[in-house]
Design a protein around this motif. Sequence first.
Motif, PDB file in Angstrom:
ATOM      1  N   ALA A 192       0.829  -1.209   0.000  1.00 52.32           N
ATOM      2  CA  ALA A 192       0.000   0.000   0.000  1.00 52.32           C
ATOM      3  C   ALA A 192       0.861   1.255   0.000  1.00 52.32           C
ATOM      4  CB  ALA A 192      -0.927  -0.012   1.221  1.00 52.32           C
ATOM      5  N   VAL A 193       1.923   1.245   0.788  1.00 51.93           N
ATOM      6  CA  VAL A 193       2.834   2.390   0.820  1.00 51.93           C
ATOM      7  C   VAL A 193       3.527   2.562  -0.532  1.00 51.93           C
ATOM      8  CG1 VAL A 193       4.927   3.312   1.891  1.00 51.93           C
ATOM      9  CG2 VAL A 193       3.190   2.210   3.304  1.00 51.93           C
ATOM     10  N   PHE A 194       3.922   1.452  -1.149  1.00 54.03           N
ATOM     11  CA  PHE A 194       4.585   1.524  -2.454  1.00 54.03           C
ATOM     12  C   PHE A 194       3.655   2.129  -3.499  1.00 54.03           C
ATOM     13  CE2 PHE A 194       5.480  -0.461  -6.589  1.00 54.03           C
ATOM     14  CZ  PHE A 194       6.778  -0.038  -6.774  1.00 54.03           C
ATOM     15  N   TRP A 195       2.410   1.729  -3.485  1.00 50.81           N
ATOM     16  CA  TRP A 195       1.447   2.304  -4.441  1.00 50.81           C
ATOM     17  C   TRP A 195       1.309   3.807  -4.214  1.00 50.81           C
ATOM     18  CZ3 TRP A 195      -3.369   4.574  -3.299  1.00 50.81           C
ATOM     19  CH2 TRP A 195      -4.106   4.939  -4.436  1.00 50.81           C
ATOM     20  N   GLY A 196       1.261   4.230  -2.960  1.00 52.07           N
ATOM     21  CA  GLY A 196       1.165   5.654  -2.673  1.00 52.07           C
ATOM     22  C   GLY A 196       2.390   6.420  -3.141  1.00 52.07           C
ATOM     23  N   ILE A 197       3.571   5.824  -2.981  1.00 50.77           N
ATOM     24  CA  ILE A 197       4.805   6.481  -3.425  1.00 50.77           C
ATOM     25  C   ILE A 197       4.807   6.675  -4.935  1.00 50.77           C
ATOM     26  CG2 ILE A 197       7.304   6.168  -3.660  1.00 50.77           C
ATOM     27  CD1 ILE A 197       7.274   4.801  -0.936  1.00 50.77           C
ATOM     28  N   THR A 198       4.429   5.633  -5.676  1.00 48.43           N
ATOM     29  CA  THR A 198       4.412   5.749  -7.138  1.00 48.43           C
ATOM     30  C   THR A 198       3.371   6.761  -7.607  1.00 48.43           C
ATOM     31  OG1 THR A 198       2.847   3.893  -7.352  1.00 48.43           O
ATOM     32  CG2 THR A 198       5.210   3.382  -7.394  1.00 48.43           C
ATOM     33  N   LEU A 199       2.225   6.808  -6.937  1.00 47.36           N
ATOM     34  CA  LEU A 199       1.167   7.746  -7.336  1.00 47.36           C
ATOM     35  C   LEU A 199       1.617   9.180  -7.140  1.00 47.36           C
ATOM     36  CD1 LEU A 199      -1.771   8.172  -8.260  1.00 47.36           C
ATOM     37  CD2 LEU A 199      -2.454   8.046  -5.851  1.00 47.36           C
ATOM     38  N   VAL A 200       2.163   9.480  -5.970  1.00 49.41           N
ATOM     39  CA  VAL A 200       2.614  10.851  -5.688  1.00 49.41           C
ATOM     40  C   VAL A 200       3.796  11.227  -6.576  1.00 49.41           C
ATOM     41  CG1 VAL A 200       3.601  12.348  -3.916  1.00 49.41           C
ATOM     42  CG2 VAL A 200       1.748  10.785  -3.321  1.00 49.41           C
ATOM     43  N   SER A 201       4.730  10.302  -6.757  1.00 46.12           N
ATOM     44  CA  SER A 201       5.910  10.594  -7.576  1.00 46.12           C
ATOM     45  C   SER A 201       5.519  10.872  -9.025  1.00 46.12           C
ATOM     46  CB  SER A 201       6.899   9.424  -7.515  1.00 46.12           C
ATOM     47  OG  SER A 201       7.330   9.185  -6.194  1.00 46.12           O
ATOM     48  N   PHE A 202       4.610  10.071  -9.563  1.00 45.44           N
ATOM     49  CA  PHE A 202       4.180  10.259 -10.953  1.00 45.44           C
ATOM     50  C   PHE A 202       3.520  11.617 -11.134  1.00 45.44           C
ATOM     51  CE2 PHE A 202       1.766   9.554 -14.820  1.00 45.44           C
ATOM     52  CZ  PHE A 202       2.590   8.733 -15.568  1.00 45.44           C
ATOM     53  N   TRP A 203       2.741  12.025 -10.156  1.00 47.64           N
ATOM     54  CA  TRP A 203       2.053  13.308 -10.238  1.00 47.64           C
ATOM     55  C   TRP A 203       3.036  14.464 -10.101  1.00 47.64           C
ATOM     56  CZ3 TRP A 203       0.707  16.714  -5.920  1.00 47.64           C
ATOM     57  CH2 TRP A 203      -0.117  17.777  -6.305  1.00 47.64           C
ATOM     58  N   VAL A 204       3.987  14.354  -9.178  1.00 50.84           N
ATOM     59  CA  VAL A 204       4.913  15.454  -8.903  1.00 50.84           C
ATOM     60  C   VAL A 204       5.852  15.703 -10.079  1.00 50.84           C
ATOM     61  CG1 VAL A 204       6.876  16.144  -7.472  1.00 50.84           C
ATOM     62  CG2 VAL A 204       4.804  15.255  -6.395  1.00 50.84           C
ATOM     63  N   ILE A 205       6.388  14.645 -10.689  1.00 54.02           N
ATOM     64  CA  ILE A 205       7.353  14.869 -11.779  1.00 54.02           C
ATOM     65  C   ILE A 205       6.675  15.510 -12.989  1.00 54.02           C
ATOM     66  CG2 ILE A 205       8.813  12.952 -11.029  1.00 54.02           C
ATOM     67  CD1 ILE A 205       7.712  11.321 -13.340  1.00 54.02           C
ATOM     68  N   HIS A 206       5.373  15.299 -13.149  1.00 52.78           N
ATOM     69  CA  HIS A 206       4.670  15.947 -14.260  1.00 52.78           C
ATOM     70  C   HIS A 206       4.326  17.398 -13.943  1.00 52.78           C
ATOM     71  CE1 HIS A 206       4.222  11.836 -15.776  1.00 52.78           C
ATOM     72  NE2 HIS A 206       3.880  12.360 -16.937  1.00 52.78           N
ATOM     73  N   LEU A 207       4.404  17.798 -12.676  1.00 57.34           N
ATOM     74  CA  LEU A 207       4.184  19.188 -12.313  1.00 57.34           C
ATOM     75  C   LEU A 207       5.403  20.056 -12.588  1.00 57.34           C
ATOM     76  CD1 LEU A 207       2.277  18.957  -8.899  1.00 57.34           C
ATOM     77  CD2 LEU A 207       1.336  19.534 -11.138  1.00 57.34           C
ATOM     78  N   ALA A 208       6.577  19.440 -12.662  1.00 57.34           N
ATOM     79  CA  ALA A 208       7.811  20.201 -12.891  1.00 57.34           C
ATOM     80  C   ALA A 208       7.773  20.841 -14.277  1.00 57.34           C
ATOM     81  CB  ALA A 208       9.024  19.281 -12.767  1.00 57.34           C
ATOM     82  N   PRO A 209       8.296  22.061 -14.400  1.00 54.27           N
ATOM     83  CA  PRO A 209       8.308  22.719 -15.722  1.00 54.27           C
ATOM     84  C   PRO A 209       9.189  21.967 -16.710  1.00 54.27           C
ATOM     85  CG  PRO A 209       9.634  23.935 -14.121  1.00 54.27           C
ATOM     86  CD  PRO A 209       8.905  22.885 -13.355  1.00 54.27           C
ATOM     87  N   GLY A 210       8.806  22.039 -17.960  1.00 54.04           N
ATOM     88  CA  GLY A 210       9.562  21.343 -18.988  1.00 54.04           C
ATOM     89  C   GLY A 210       8.882  20.065 -19.408  1.00 54.04           C
ATOM     90  N   SER A 211       9.359  19.509 -20.506  1.00 52.15           N
ATOM     91  CA  SER A 211       8.769  18.295 -21.068  1.00 52.15           C
ATOM     92  C   SER A 211       9.856  17.510 -21.795  1.00 52.15           C
ATOM     93  CB  SER A 211       7.645  18.669 -22.043  1.00 52.15           C
ATOM     94  OG  SER A 211       7.183  17.543 -22.756  1.00 52.15           O
ATOM     95  N   PRO A 212       9.679  16.193 -21.941  1.00 55.72           N
ATOM     96  CA  PRO A 212      10.669  15.408 -22.692  1.00 55.72           C
ATOM     97  C   PRO A 212      10.824  15.855 -24.139  1.00 55.72           C
ATOM     98  CG  PRO A 212       9.235  13.979 -21.419  1.00 55.72           C
ATOM     99  CD  PRO A 212       8.650  15.345 -21.330  1.00 55.72           C
ATOM    100  N   THR A 213       9.828  16.552 -24.667  1.00 56.25           N
ATOM    101  CA  THR A 213       9.892  16.991 -26.062  1.00 56.25           C
ATOM    102  C   THR A 213      10.660  18.298 -26.247  1.00 56.25           C
ATOM    103  OG1 THR A 213       7.784  18.179 -25.846  1.00 56.25           O
ATOM    104  CG2 THR A 213       7.691  15.872 -26.535  1.00 56.25           C
ATOM    105  N   ASP A 214      11.009  18.967 -25.145  1.00 62.24           N
ATOM    106  CA  ASP A 214      11.652  20.273 -25.266  1.00 62.24           C
ATOM    107  C   ASP A 214      12.999  20.187 -25.966  1.00 62.24           C
ATOM    108  OD1 ASP A 214       9.522  21.451 -24.079  1.00 62.24           O
ATOM    109  OD2 ASP A 214      10.425  21.637 -22.094  1.00 62.24           O
TER     110      ASP A 214
END
Length: 338
Positions: A20-42
Motif C-alpha cells: 500500500a505504501v509503495f502504491w502511494g509512493i508511485t502515485l505521488v511521484s508520478f504526479w509530482v514529476i509531471h508538475l515540474a516545468p519542462g517536457s521530454p519533447t523540449d
Amino acid sequence: MGRCGWLIRRLAKKLLWLLAVFWGITLVSFWVIHLAPGSPTDLETTLNPLADSGARKKLEAIYGLDQPLHTQYAAWLGRLVRLDFGLSMSSDRRPVLDKISERMPLTIGMNVAALTLTLLISMPIGILAASRPGGLFDRSSSILVYIGFAMPGFWLAMLLMLQFSIHWRILPISGLTSLDYAQLSSWGKIKDLAAHLALPIFIYTFGNLAGMSRYLRSSMLEALRQDYIRTARAKGLPERTVIFRHALRNALLPVITLLGLSMPGLIGGSVIIESIFALPGLGQLFYEAVMARDYQLIMGNLVLGAVLTLGGNLLADLCYALADPRIRSGGADLRGQG
C-alpha cells in the motif's frame, strides 16, 4: 513451529502494508514529476529550428503525453506489474531496465563497500568511546566524527581531488578507468579500478562514520547502565566479556534499524558524488534523467529507490524482531492491550 508461524504472520502483514505504501509512493511521484516545468519533447523541438507545434504534438502522441495524467499513470502501472519499465524518452529509446541494470553494479558496489568500512571502523570507535565516556579517546573521536558529519560531501570531494589528484598526482581525478585499461593485466585492472574508486568510497565512509559511531556509542552507554550489566560485573565477569557478550549484543539492535534505513542512500546519496567524479552509476543516471525530463527513466529510478527503502525497512524490522526475543514474546500481549 511457533517461531516460524509468528515470522510468517508478521511478514505477511508487513508486506501488505508495504504494498500500500509503495502504491502511494508511485502515485505521488508520478504526479509530482509531471508538475515540474519542462517536457521530454523540449530538447527535440526547442533547439530544432525546423520543429513546429505540429512536430511537438506528434512527439507527445508518441510518448503518450497527450493522454490525461490518470490514463498515463494507469498505463505505466500496468506495465510495472509485468516488470516492464518502458522505453527511455531520450534519443536512444532504450529500455529503462537495461539502463538501470548497466549502472546498478557500480553504485551498489561502492555503497556496500563504504557501508562495510563504516561498520568496521565505527564499531570499535563507538565501543571504546562508550567504555570510557568523557575520556581522551571519547572527546577526540567526537571532534573527528563531528567534523566529518558537518563537512559537505561535495566540498570534501573537491578538496581531496585538489590534493591527491592535482598536487600530489597519486589518484585519478575522475572517471572509472584509465585510457589504457584494456591493455592492463588482471591485477593492473584491479588496481586501476581501486585507484579511481578510492576517493568516492572514502567520502561515503567518512560521511557515514559520524552517525553510526555516535549512534552505537549512545546505545552502548544505555546498555551499560542496565541492571543485568551490574549483575554481570558483580559476578566477577571480565570487563571484556561484559562489554562484548552482554552489552554489545543489545546495543546493536538500534544499529540494525539504522542500517535498514540507510539503504535508500544507495541511490540518493550517489547523485552528487558520482556527478563530481564522473562515475557512470545510478546517481548520475538519475540526474541526467531529471535534466532531460525523461519521465520513464525517472520513475524507474524512483521505483528502485522505493523498493530499497521499503525492503530495508522490512529487513530491519525482521532482524530486530529476530534478535530481540522480547518483541516476539510480547507481541501478542501488546496487541491484546491495544
